[in-house]
Design an enzyme around this catalytic site. Structure first.
Site, short mmCIF file in Angstrom:
data_model
loop_
_atom_site.label_atom_id
_atom_site.label_comp_id
_atom_site.label_asym_id
_atom_site.label_seq_id
_atom_site.Cartn_x
_atom_site.Cartn_y
_atom_site.Cartn_z
N GLU A 110 39.72 39.38 49.55
CA GLU A 110 41.01 39.66 48.89
C GLU A 110 41.65 38.42 48.27
O GLU A 110 42.77 38.49 47.79
CB GLU A 110 41.98 40.33 49.87
CG GLU A 110 41.53 41.70 50.37
CD GLU A 110 41.46 42.79 49.29
OE1 GLU A 110 42.12 42.66 48.24
OE2 GLU A 110 40.73 43.77 49.51
N HIS A 154 35.55 39.44 39.90
CA HIS A 154 34.68 38.90 40.95
C HIS A 154 33.30 39.57 40.86
O HIS A 154 32.27 38.91 40.98
CB HIS A 154 35.32 39.19 42.31
CG HIS A 154 34.93 38.26 43.40
ND1 HIS A 154 35.37 38.42 44.69
CD2 HIS A 154 34.14 37.15 43.42
CE1 HIS A 154 34.86 37.45 45.44
NE2 HIS A 154 34.11 36.68 44.70
N HIS A 198 39.25 41.99 41.52
CA HIS A 198 37.99 42.44 42.13
C HIS A 198 36.93 42.68 41.04
O HIS A 198 35.76 42.35 41.22
CB HIS A 198 38.20 43.75 42.91
CG HIS A 198 38.99 43.59 44.18
ND1 HIS A 198 38.67 42.67 45.15
CD2 HIS A 198 40.08 44.26 44.65
CE1 HIS A 198 39.53 42.77 46.16
NE2 HIS A 198 40.39 43.72 45.88
N HIS A 209 45.63 43.14 40.49
CA HIS A 209 44.93 42.93 41.76
C HIS A 209 43.50 43.47 41.66
O HIS A 209 42.52 42.76 41.93
CB HIS A 209 45.70 43.62 42.89
CG HIS A 209 45.00 43.59 44.22
ND1 HIS A 209 45.45 42.84 45.28
CD2 HIS A 209 43.87 44.21 44.66
CE1 HIS A 209 44.63 43.00 46.31
NE2 HIS A 209 43.67 43.83 45.96
N GLU A 210 43.39 44.74 41.25
CA GLU A 210 42.07 45.36 41.19
C GLU A 210 41.21 44.70 40.12
O GLU A 210 39.99 44.60 40.27
CB GLU A 210 42.18 46.87 40.95
CG GLU A 210 43.03 47.64 41.97
CD GLU A 210 42.61 47.45 43.44
OE1 GLU A 210 41.45 47.05 43.69
OE2 GLU A 210 43.45 47.69 44.33
N TYR A 217 43.77 40.57 54.59
CA TYR A 217 44.73 40.51 53.48
C TYR A 217 45.62 39.28 53.60
O TYR A 217 45.83 38.55 52.64
CB TYR A 217 45.61 41.77 53.45
CG TYR A 217 44.95 42.93 52.75
CD1 TYR A 217 45.00 43.02 51.35
CD2 TYR A 217 44.29 43.91 53.45
CE1 TYR A 217 44.39 44.07 50.69
CE2 TYR A 217 43.67 44.97 52.81
CZ TYR A 217 43.73 45.05 51.43
OH TYR A 217 43.12 46.07 50.79
ZN LIG Z 1 42.02 44.34 47.05
#
Ligand SMILES: [Zn+2]
Length: 234
Positions: free
Chosen positions: A55, A33, A30, A26-27, A166
């Site tokens: 998210e 991105h 980011h 998940h991180e 989220y």
């Molecule tokens: Zn996140």
């Protein structure tokens, strides 16, 4: 990336639980991105998108953590070096989907509570707001407790009134992942299209335009509904 993961012990290295690996992916979404942005201005670069889109590129990454094909590449027994058995992944997926409706309602409830707490100018009665929203989750709170007191995201720098993002962005994430599901979850051509249409663009365009650019159609909640057990495709 800074994270709180299981520490190594005298007898074993740091052995990540599946949900820790999920957080890592998940991180990492980011991170991708932020690092693959080609925006000219910092204000519109990387994860500087609308807050309820931010998210999507992270939550989409979680999907790969449930794919046996992906897991078997690195999830190996630390002593025998055997890849994770497919049956074990199937069981992990079954547990993920257990009570998915309640988990989804809980996210809707938290989003609603966060909006109630931050909405309007009048001082908010936290107990009243909690009493009004807790029923959305279908599970009453314990007497004499107030869950809102431990709901850190509500006071997080950038999250006030944004927690709903989220669930909102999960719809986008699942919609985008459906393209990978159709064309191959490890298909480099789709990956590259995703990189150019979503990650590279950062916040230079509205989320909806980004989605249309990648999907080549109107965004849809169908994939999300299927994942939470409400769709025809499930
Ligand atoms: Zn996140």
């Amino acid at each position: 990336m800074a994270a709180n993961f299981t520490r190594p012990t005298d007898d074993a290295p740091s052995l990540l639980k599946h949900d820790e690996a999920l957080t890592l992916f998940h991180e990492f979404g980011h991170v991708l991105h932020e690092t693959l942005t080609e925006a000219e201005l910092p204000r519109f670069s990387g994860a500087d998108t609308e807050w309820d889109f931010v998210e999507a590129p992270s939550q989409i990454m979680e999907n790969w953590m449930w794919e046996p094909e992906v897991l078997s590449r690195f999830a190996r027994h630390y002593q025998t070096d055997d890849p994770i058995p497919v049956e074990l992944v199937d069981r992990l997926v079954a547990v993920r989907d257990q009570n998915i409706a309640l988990k989804t309602l809980r996210q809707a409830m938290l989003g609603q509570y966060d909006l109630a707490m931050h909405g309007g100018d009048a001082p908010m009665d936290a107990d009243e707001a909690w009493a009004e929203t807790v029923s959305i989750g279908l599970i009453p709170g314990h007497p004499d407790t107030h869950m809102g007191a431990s709901f850190g995201h509500m006071m997080h720098d950038e999250y006030p009134a944004g927690y709903y993002g989220y669930l909102w962005a999960l719809v986008y994430g699942h919609d985008m992942f459906s393209v990978f599901e159709e064309e191959g979850t490890l298909n480099p051509e789709v990956g590259s299209r995703y990189r150019n249409a979503i990650l590279a663009k950062g916040g230079t365009m509205d989320g909806e335009q980004l989605l249309r650019g990648f999907l080549d159609r109107e965004p849809s909640s169908e994939a999300f509904l299927a994942k939470v057990g409400l769709g025809a495709k499930d």
